[in-house]
Motif scaffolding. Structure first.
Motif, PDB file in Angstrom:
ATOM      1  N   HIS A  25       0.826  -1.206   0.000  1.00  0.00           N
ATOM      2  CA  HIS A  25       0.000   0.000   0.000  1.00  0.00           C
ATOM      3  C   HIS A  25       0.864   1.260   0.000  1.00  0.00           C
ATOM      4  CE1 HIS A  25      -3.038   2.946   1.098  1.00  0.00           C
ATOM      5  NE2 HIS A  25      -2.315   3.256   2.157  1.00  0.00           N
ATOM      6  N   PHE A  26       1.841   1.325   0.910  1.00  0.00           N
ATOM      7  CA  PHE A  26       2.674   2.517   1.001  1.00  0.00           C
ATOM      8  C   PHE A  26       3.603   2.666  -0.202  1.00  0.00           C
ATOM      9  CE2 PHE A  26       1.816   2.027   5.688  1.00  0.00           C
ATOM     10  CZ  PHE A  26       0.975   3.128   5.771  1.00  0.00           C
ATOM     11  N   LYS A  29       1.585   4.318  -2.782  1.00  0.00           N
ATOM     12  CA  LYS A  29       1.398   5.741  -2.462  1.00  0.00           C
ATOM     13  C   LYS A  29       2.635   6.564  -2.823  1.00  0.00           C
ATOM     14  CE  LYS A  29      -2.639   6.048  -0.402  1.00  0.00           C
ATOM     15  NZ  LYS A  29      -3.719   6.804  -0.991  1.00  0.00           N
ATOM     16  N   LEU A  30       3.816   5.963  -2.665  1.00  0.00           N
ATOM     17  CA  LEU A  30       5.069   6.674  -2.919  1.00  0.00           C
ATOM     18  C   LEU A  30       5.559   6.558  -4.359  1.00  0.00           C
ATOM     19  CD1 LEU A  30       7.069   5.752   0.320  1.00  0.00           C
ATOM     20  CD2 LEU A  30       5.897   7.903  -0.196  1.00  0.00           C
ATOM     21  N   VAL A  38       7.537   7.528   4.285  1.00  0.00           N
ATOM     22  CA  VAL A  38       6.340   7.648   5.116  1.00  0.00           C
ATOM     23  C   VAL A  38       6.818   7.949   6.531  1.00  0.00           C
ATOM     24  CG1 VAL A  38       4.350   6.423   6.076  1.00  0.00           C
ATOM     25  CG2 VAL A  38       4.990   6.085   3.682  1.00  0.00           C
ATOM     26  N   VAL A  56       3.493  11.723   4.136  1.00  0.00           N
ATOM     27  CA  VAL A  56       4.554  11.509   3.164  1.00  0.00           C
ATOM     28  C   VAL A  56       5.507  12.684   3.323  1.00  0.00           C
ATOM     29  CG1 VAL A  56       5.128  11.375   0.718  1.00  0.00           C
ATOM     30  CG2 VAL A  56       3.086  10.214   1.580  1.00  0.00           C
ATOM     31  N   TYR A  92      -2.580  -3.089   6.391  1.00  0.00           N
ATOM     32  CA  TYR A  92      -3.520  -2.467   5.464  1.00  0.00           C
ATOM     33  C   TYR A  92      -4.558  -3.526   5.120  1.00  0.00           C
ATOM     34  CZ  TYR A  92      -5.467  -0.014   1.472  1.00  0.00           C
ATOM     35  OH  TYR A  92      -6.328   0.623   0.605  1.00  0.00           O
TER      36      TYR A  92
END
Length: 121
Positions: A25-26, A29-30, A38, A56, A92
């Motif tokens: 998940h992260f 996002k990145l 994060v 972030v 998550y």
């Protein structure tokens, strides 16, 4: 209760761990922000004491604890939050069509009804 007198009770000895689902998940996002990380911190909030804050960031702040979860993901933990989150597993999970970041913190002794804040002993 103060953060200075609280002694975290980590089962694994690690500051924080992330499940494979949380890492994925992260990383997603990145993906559009190479070189970012994060950052996990806490703030005084809600009816029971503290709330988790995920941001972030371009870089860690001085004193942050860094966890290199994968080649694409670094998690920075605020010095002020470290005692509150030591031993926490970040996950998550999908709930219906929504995805939610969950904090499985072994130090939590009380959470508010809405799940927005927590407290430690």
């Amino acid at each position: 209760m103060s953060v200075e007198t609280f002694m975290p009770q980590s089962k694994s000895g690690d500051a924080v761990s992330l499940t494979p689902a949380a890492i994925k998940h992260f990383e997603a996002k990145l993906a559009s922000q190479p070189g970012h990380l994060v950052r996990l911190s806490t703030k005084i909030s809600g009816c029971t004491g503290y709330a988790y804050v995920l941001d972030v960031a371009e870089q860690a702040e001085q004193g942050d604890t860094l966890i290199h979860a994968s080649d694409k993901l670094t998690l920075a933990i605020s010095t002020k939050a470290l005692d509150l989150v030591t031993g926490t597993e970040i996950d998550y999970v999908k709930e219906g069509i929504n995805g939610v970041v969950k904090f499985n913190n072994p130090n939590v002794v009380n959470e508010c009804g809405c799940g927005e804040s927590f407290n430690v002993s």
